[in-house]
Design a protein around this motif. Structure first.
Motif, PDB file in Angstrom:
ATOM      1  N   ILE A 251      39.295  14.710 -11.699  1.00  0.00           N
ATOM      2  CA  ILE A 251      39.942  15.928 -12.186  1.00  0.00           C
ATOM      3  C   ILE A 251      40.460  16.803 -11.058  1.00  0.00           C
ATOM      4  O   ILE A 251      41.550  17.398 -11.150  1.00  0.00           O
ATOM      5  CB  ILE A 251      38.994  16.724 -13.110  1.00  0.00           C
ATOM      6  N   PHE A 252      39.731  16.909  -9.940  1.00  0.00           N
ATOM      7  CA  PHE A 252      40.184  17.763  -8.839  1.00  0.00           C
ATOM      8  C   PHE A 252      41.440  17.192  -8.190  1.00  0.00           C
ATOM      9  O   PHE A 252      42.403  17.922  -7.918  1.00  0.00           O
ATOM     10  CB  PHE A 252      39.081  17.942  -7.795  1.00  0.00           C
ATOM     11  N   ALA A 253      41.435  15.889  -7.943  1.00  0.00           N
ATOM     12  CA  ALA A 253      42.619  15.249  -7.364  1.00  0.00           C
ATOM     13  C   ALA A 253      43.805  15.375  -8.318  1.00  0.00           C
ATOM     14  O   ALA A 253      44.948  15.577  -7.884  1.00  0.00           O
ATOM     15  CB  ALA A 253      42.327  13.779  -7.072  1.00  0.00           C
ATOM     16  N   LEU A 254      43.527  15.317  -9.606  1.00  0.00           N
ATOM     17  CA  LEU A 254      44.583  15.433 -10.608  1.00  0.00           C
ATOM     18  C   LEU A 254      45.205  16.827 -10.596  1.00  0.00           C
ATOM     19  O   LEU A 254      46.433  16.980 -10.654  1.00  0.00           O
ATOM     20  CB  LEU A 254      44.001  15.111 -11.984  1.00  0.00           C
ATOM     21  N   GLN A 255      44.379  17.863 -10.492  1.00  0.00           N
ATOM     22  CA  GLN A 255      44.902  19.224 -10.413  1.00  0.00           C
ATOM     23  C   GLN A 255      45.772  19.387  -9.166  1.00  0.00           C
ATOM     24  O   GLN A 255      46.835  20.030  -9.222  1.00  0.00           O
ATOM     25  CB  GLN A 255      43.749  20.227 -10.380  1.00  0.00           C
ATOM     26  N   ASP A 256      45.316  18.819  -8.053  1.00  0.00           N
ATOM     27  CA  ASP A 256      46.115  18.892  -6.824  1.00  0.00           C
ATOM     28  C   ASP A 256      47.459  18.201  -7.011  1.00  0.00           C
ATOM     29  O   ASP A 256      48.505  18.706  -6.581  1.00  0.00           O
ATOM     30  CB  ASP A 256      45.366  18.244  -5.657  1.00  0.00           C
ATOM     31  N   LYS A 276      45.894  23.045   2.200  1.00  0.00           N
ATOM     32  CA  LYS A 276      44.445  23.091   2.364  1.00  0.00           C
ATOM     33  C   LYS A 276      43.809  24.060   1.371  1.00  0.00           C
ATOM     34  O   LYS A 276      42.749  23.789   0.804  1.00  0.00           O
ATOM     35  CB  LYS A 276      44.089  23.511   3.792  1.00  0.00           C
ATOM     36  N   ALA A 277      44.463  25.197   1.159  1.00  0.00           N
ATOM     37  CA  ALA A 277      43.927  26.202   0.236  1.00  0.00           C
ATOM     38  C   ALA A 277      43.887  25.667  -1.187  1.00  0.00           C
ATOM     39  O   ALA A 277      42.936  25.900  -1.937  1.00  0.00           O
ATOM     40  CB  ALA A 277      44.769  27.470   0.301  1.00  0.00           C
ATOM     41  N   ILE A 278      44.940  24.940  -1.593  1.00  0.00           N
ATOM     42  CA  ILE A 278      44.981  24.364  -2.934  1.00  0.00           C
ATOM     43  C   ILE A 278      43.864  23.343  -3.116  1.00  0.00           C
ATOM     44  O   ILE A 278      43.231  23.265  -4.182  1.00  0.00           O
ATOM     45  CB  ILE A 278      46.358  23.717  -3.192  1.00  0.00           C
ATOM     46  N   GLU A 279      43.611  22.570  -2.090  1.00  0.00           N
ATOM     47  CA  GLU A 279      42.619  21.502  -2.201  1.00  0.00           C
ATOM     48  C   GLU A 279      41.193  22.005  -1.999  1.00  0.00           C
ATOM     49  O   GLU A 279      40.241  21.243  -2.168  1.00  0.00           O
ATOM     50  CB  GLU A 279      42.941  20.413  -1.167  1.00  0.00           C
ATOM     51  N   ARG A 280      41.045  23.282  -1.653  1.00  0.00           N
ATOM     52  CA  ARG A 280      39.713  23.841  -1.436  1.00  0.00           C
ATOM     53  C   ARG A 280      39.118  24.264  -2.774  1.00  0.00           C
ATOM     54  O   ARG A 280      39.611  25.168  -3.437  1.00  0.00           O
ATOM     55  CB  ARG A 280      39.786  25.041  -0.490  1.00  0.00           C
TER      56      ARG A 280
END
Length: 584
Positions: A251-256, A276-280
């Motif tokens: 889910i996190f990779a999908l949101q990114d 970096k901020a988006i992936e944090r």
């Protein structure tokens, strides 16, 4: 004619002059009503300047929100597509302007690099097409792009899964907000369209955005399907669409992926620090994330009862057991524990450890500072609470918890008028809560603002009815809603809601207190109010007693000897309890 027209209330004339001077320094021609010629009809001059302006800067403040002139000028600008909004004191723009981007200039002292000013200057530069875009911040072409992320529809076939689709929507809003070249509509404005099927081009016009993102979420077991479509707000055409079928663990990779796909479709450059901020994320654990979203729903679903608060704590505690470094879940747990301790009299509950842990993990988490402020307020440490609120609002002016904490502190100090803008903002930021608009009724009533009280009452009733449509046993919704009905002149319906609520939730002392306020203030039933207050003061906590002493809703009974005896007995009981605790 001038390119820029500034609309403002008289109390902010100094700031309006400062804004005008800053815009002139950027090369714009600016007009304010201090330049009215003495020989002409002022209303005709204002209308002429207003309609000829390429950009209309509306300076919202507590006074401006109530000004018919400012609202009328803002409406003309909205219709013409020339509206640029900013706020100076946390006052929430009235409908329909609260659905449009509003730059935050609270505490602005003329700094041209302040984020709020950069947003204002860039919008003016875009509308006017004049020079000054570089000094405003990002190039004008980048600043032309704006987007509203509409709430993703829950397609799971289970209403209980709505917390997850809402969480996905909110996280995408947060991620896109980190892209400096993109203006993103605030969550509260976007979520005003939840559950509706609006004309998307109309939405784009209402929010003054160039693009819209809509989608859906289907969560089943360990799988999740997300569809997303990027739409051109003017033409209504799809610029990009995708469907993702993944394991929930992705889910996190999908949101990114979704956020980065939108940036690519808009032909924007994502800076390395923005990526970096988006992936944090606050956590790398999908299970902890899911539990946090569920806990957050329980916390703010409009049911202010001990069982729901306890459920919030259990879910948040489980999340931090899975990921002990999840600061946001620690903060949520601490906030809920404070409610149990100070509002429900659970003195054995520790409301500090979780908050301290959240701040240790993430000192820049606004929710954690707001939770600490709440603890300090309940303990009567108002100056320290004020410092924490200031930090929280500086970190995130759009944080619901920070605005609600600020309102409660102002109210506790007897600063009723100062509390109103914060409760207005909190009401706008969280569409499920019913206590904030109900507190606005109290504030406006105390200040003699009948229309303001009725306006808040209509909001309170609408929210209470929406909650009760989903949960007929929600005594707190009936509790807050009944008082609003009384303000609106529906006394019989008010008393009917009270009777039902007391049958459903007879031990809810906070609800009984609210009913006493309604009976004494709005229905003029002093005996009925005192009958409810007797058991309440028999269990009242120190924090609640301090609140009652400043609550203007108690003014109807404050001089009654029976009320004074209740307060005295409560003070004696609490003093003995404190002495016993210190003796141990």
């Amino acid at each position: 004619m001038s390119d820029v027209f500034i609309s403002y209330a008289r109390s902010t004339e100094t700031q309006a002059r400062q804004i005008g001077e800053a815009l002139r320094a950027l090369g714009h021609s600016v007009w304010r009503d201090d330049e009215l010629p003495a020989h002409q009809d002022y209303s005709k001059v204002i209308e002429e300047r207003l309609r000829s302006a390429k950009a209309v800067v509306v300076v919202w403040s507590a006074e401006a929100v109530k000004s018919q002139w400012v609202c009328a000028e803002a409406d003309v600008a909205r219709e013409a597509g020339t509206l640029v909004q900013l706020n100076l004191d946390a006052a929430t723009p009235p409908l329909p302007f609260n659905r449009i981007q509003c730059a935050d200039l609270r505490g602005w002292s003329g700094d041209l690099d302040a984020p709020g000013w950069r947003k204002v200057a860039a919008s003016v530069a875009e509308l006017v097409g004049a020079k000054g875009g570089d000094r405003a911040g990002a190039p004008a072409q980048a600043r032309k792009l704006s987007i509203c992320v509409l709430p993703f529809a829950n397609m799971s076939g289970d209403a209980e899964q709505e917390y997850f689709s809402d969480g996905i929507s909110e996280d995408i809003i947060t991620d896109l907000s980190k892209v400096s070249a993109l203006s993103v509509t605030a969550r509260n404005s976007a979520f005003a369209y939840k559950g509706k099927s609006p004309d998307l081009r109309q939405v784009a016009r209402e929010l003054n955005v160039s693009h819209l993102l809509e989608g859906s979420v289907r969560k089943a077991g360990s799988r999740v399907r997300i569809t997303a479509q990027l739409i051109d707000g003017a033409a209504g055409d799809h610029l990009w669409a995708e469907r993702y079928d993944r394991d929930l663990t992705d889910i996190f990779a999908l949101q990114d992926e979704i956020s980065e796909a939108i940036v690519a479709a808009l032909k924007l450059k994502l800076l390395p620090e923005e990526k970096k901020a988006i992936e944090r994320r606050g956590t790398d654990s999908v299970e902890a994330y899911d539990l946090y979203l569920m806990a957050n729903q329980y916390r703010w679903n409009g049911n202010f009862s001990a069982p729901h608060i306890e459920a919030t704590i259990r879910l948040a505690r489980r999340a931090v057991e899975i990921d002990p470094a999840y600061a946001r879940s620690w903060a949520l747990m601490g906030s809920a524990q404070a409610t149990l301790r100070f509002r429900f009299g659970r003195q054995e509950v520790d409301s500090w450890t979780a908050v301290d842990k959240a701040l240790a993990l993430d000192p820049d988490l606004a929710e954690a500072h707001a939770a600490k402020a709440g603890n300090l307020r309940h303990e009567g440490r108002y100056d320290e609470a004020s410092e924490e609120i200031e930090i929280a609002l500086r970190l995130d002016p759009e944080c619901y918890e920070a605005n609600a904490a600020a309102a409660a502190l102002c109210f506790s100090q007897g600063r009723i008028a100062d509390a109103i803008p914060f409760w207005e903002k909190a009401t706008a930021l969280m569409e499920t809560v019913v206590d904030c608009p109900a507190m606005l009724i109290t504030c406006h009533t105390a200040l003699g603002d009948t229309e303001g009280a009725r306006r808040a009452a209509r909001t309170t009733v609408a929210r209470a009815e929406a909650i009760l449509a989903q949960d007929r046993s929600n005594g707190m919704a009936m509790g807050y809603g009944s008082g609003a009905l009384a303000v609106l002149g529906e006394a019989d319906r008010c008393r009917d809601w009270m009777r039902r609520a007391l049958l459903i939730d007879p031990d809810n002392q906070n609800m009984r207190y609210n009913f006493a306020c309604d009976l004494g203030t709005h229905l003029k039933d002093v005996d009925g109010a005192l009958a409810l207050l007797g058991p309440y003061f028999g269990q009242v906590t120190p924090s609640e007693l301090a609140w009652a002493k400043v609550d203007p809703d108690m003014d109807a009974v404050r001089d009654d000897p029976r009320f004074q005896a209740m307060v005295a007995a409560a003070e004696t009981r609490l003093a003995k309890s404190e002495a016993a605790a210190q003796a141990k």
